[in-house]
Design a protein around this motif. Structure first.
Motif, short mmCIF file in Angstrom:
data_model
loop_
_atom_site.label_atom_id
_atom_site.label_comp_id
_atom_site.label_asym_id
_atom_site.label_seq_id
_atom_site.Cartn_x
_atom_site.Cartn_y
_atom_site.Cartn_z
N PRO A 1 -20.49 -51.92 -16.40
CA PRO A 1 -20.56 -53.38 -16.16
C PRO A 1 -21.77 -53.74 -15.30
O PRO A 1 -22.20 -52.97 -14.46
N THR B 1 -21.19 -59.19 -16.33
CA THR B 1 -19.78 -58.83 -16.53
C THR B 1 -18.94 -59.30 -15.35
O THR B 1 -17.90 -59.96 -15.52
N PRO C 1 -22.77 -52.70 -23.32
CA PRO C 1 -22.24 -53.53 -22.23
C PRO C 1 -22.12 -55.00 -22.64
O PRO C 1 -21.17 -55.69 -22.22
N TYR D 1 -18.93 -55.41 -24.85
CA TYR D 1 -17.73 -55.34 -24.00
C TYR D 1 -17.59 -56.60 -23.14
O TYR D 1 -16.49 -57.12 -22.93
N THR D 2 -18.72 -57.10 -22.65
CA THR D 2 -18.68 -58.33 -21.84
C THR D 2 -18.22 -59.52 -22.68
O THR D 2 -17.49 -60.39 -22.19
N THR E 1 -18.62 -63.13 -15.09
CA THR E 1 -17.66 -63.66 -16.06
C THR E 1 -16.23 -63.50 -15.55
O THR E 1 -15.41 -64.42 -15.63
N LEU F 1 -12.55 -54.20 -18.18
CA LEU F 1 -13.51 -53.78 -17.14
C LEU F 1 -13.34 -52.29 -16.83
O LEU F 1 -14.33 -51.56 -16.69
#
Length: 488
Positions: free
Chosen positions: A205, A209, A171, A174-175, A212, A194
């Protein structure tokens, strides 16, 4: 006078620390600085610690051969003692360790100095080595660097290469990719990322996440998307924290939606999980300070003190900046004295605000005094410091001092970002030196610094004053081309 003066800004910019020899502490010149690629090549060619002279055998206690006794008669011995081979293996291992330290330290140095292109080059060299093992932390740092450097598509490419190497996504990774899109206003790509996260069981997420992505929507004034994200968080049982609420609070304030801003703040006061903090205080003060509403800023300052929230150094820096923009120098000085009295340290940002206040009105004398005070107290100047100095000298018509400021920035190894180049381009435009302005713009693009609206605005205004409509047309075409490439 301005037209006859040729500003050598681009020649100053060319003396980048990456292109200049580095001076070592012994005042000896090193033709390849430690963060350059040749330094790595040299590291690979370092000879082993084995001397070219005839090697002497060093025996440990109990290993010295008995005179007259053959090695064949010694239990466990062989005709060829293994020490030589062992020595070679140890040397190879030590040399490999030296290479690892050199390349990884160079990569860390490039990331620290925000040199994204050099960082990718060094990382590519690292990946070619037999000892390379993909690490989540390295990819995380590079993704964050690329996002902050305006390279979201390179961040995506790096992320895909990470997956191909077999590194499991998380995570957090990806974030970081999502944040790279958000920093560059690519909301469609951010929402696509997302959705990818939501389809992966191990990469769901979290509040960071969503916070952001909410910030990107707030910056784009897409409050309709903010509401939909809040609903989605509620469905997933993700509770917005103080950071999330502060982001939305700031967005409403910047948009002038003060009723919505107070509504969010009231909800924070009533909440148990997202109570207002000093960051909330700073955001509210910044909103009114940037709009020049000094009375409201002071009123809210007192309210937050009544809430039991104590100010910090950043809080006072905001007050100093707001007073400086309104030329309320007495109040600005009073806040600085108050900080000294209560032992709040002055920071680079504190004196940057003072420098900026005098730079805006072209008061070179007091601006220089503040800069000298910054250096005298051992504070490190940053990119904003030199942007303010360049703008101040340009406003004062002291274009020769603009040149010396650019040279000093190179000497201090100040990162040359979009804001820095914008300041120099604006100075060239004010000096009516369009040829130098174009050279600086070319240098900006060669350094992979993305021009923004301010860049084009300064150049278009300079061309318009000279009636150079063909140049304006070319700029508009380039601007559209960059926008099209950014949306791919």
């Amino acid at each position: 006078m301005a037209s006859s003066m040729s500003l050598s800004f681009s020649s100053c910019l060319l003396s980048s620390p990456l292109l200049r020899p580095e001076t070592t502490p012994n005042n000896k010149t090193n033709p390849h600085p430690p963060n350059s690629i040749p330094a790595l090549a040299a590291a690979a060619a370092v000879p082993s610690s084995i001397s070219d002279k005839k090697k002497q055998r060093h025996w440990k206690q109990g290993e010295y051969p008995v005179p007259g006794l053959s090695n064949d008669l010694i239990p466990g011995s062989s005709k060829k003692p293994p020490l030589r081979n062992l020595k070679k293996k140890l040397d190879r291992k030590n040399n490999a360790k030296a290479w690892v330290c050199t390349v990884t330290e160079t990569l860390s140095d490039c990331i620290l100095k925000k040199q994204w292109l050099q960082a990718l080059q060094v990382f590519e060299m690292l990946r070619e080595q037999p000892f390379y093992q993909p690490k989540e932390g390295t990819y995380m740092k590079l993704l964050v660097l690329l996002g902050k450097s305006g390279q979201p598509h390179r961040a995506r490419q790096l992320f895909d290469e990470m997956l191909e190497e077999g590194c499991d996504p998380t995570p957090e990774l990806y974030t970081a990719l999502l944040a790279a899109y958000c920093r560059n206003n690519l909301l469609d790509d951010a929402f696509s990322t997302l959705n990818q996260m939501k389809n992966l069981p191990c990469c769901q997420p979290d509040v960071f996440t969503y916070s952001t992505l909410i910030k990107a929507c707030v910056d784009a004034l897409r409050f309709d998307l903010v509401e939909s994200l809040y609903q989605e968080m509620d469905e997933r049982l993700i509770t917005p924290n103080t950071v999330t609420q502060n982001i939305v609070l700031s967005g409403y304030g910047k948009a002038g939606e003060f009723e919505q801003m107070e509504k969010v703040l009231s909800g924070m006061l009533e909440s148990s999980g997202s109570k207002p903090d000093v960051w909330t205080m700073n955001i509210i003060l910044s909103v009114f300070g940037n709009k020049g509403q000094i009375d409201m800023m002071e009123r809210w300052y007192e309210k937050f003190r009544d809430f039991g929230i104590e100010p910090e150094t950043r809080t006072f820096n905001i007050l100093i900046g707001a007073y400086g923009k309104k030329r309320m120098y007495d109040k600005m000085s009073s806040v600085m004295e108050y900080m000294r009295k209560l032992q709040y340290p002055w920071t680079t940002s504190t004196l940057n605000n003072v420098i900026e206040a005098f730079a805006d009105v072209g008061d070179a004398k007091h601006m220089e005094y503040a800069f000298d005070q910054m250096r005298g107290e051992g504070m490190r100047a940053d990119t904003k410091t030199f942007c303010c100095l360049i703008n101040g000298y340009a406003n004062a018509g002291l274009f020769h001092k603009v040149i010396s400021s650019v040279q000093l920035a190179a000497k201090f190894e100040i990162p040359e970002n979009t804001s820095f180049f914008n300041a120099v381009i604006s100075a060239c435009a004010k000096a009516e030196d369009l040829m130098e302005m174009e050279r600086v713009f070319k240098r900006m693009r060669d350094k992979q610094c993305q021009p923004n609206a301010m860049t084009f605005s300064s150049m278009v205004e300079a061309y318009r004053k000279k009636g150079m409509n063909d140049k304006i047309y070319d700029l508009e075409q380039l601007k559209q081309e960059l926008l099209d490439n950014g949306s791919e």
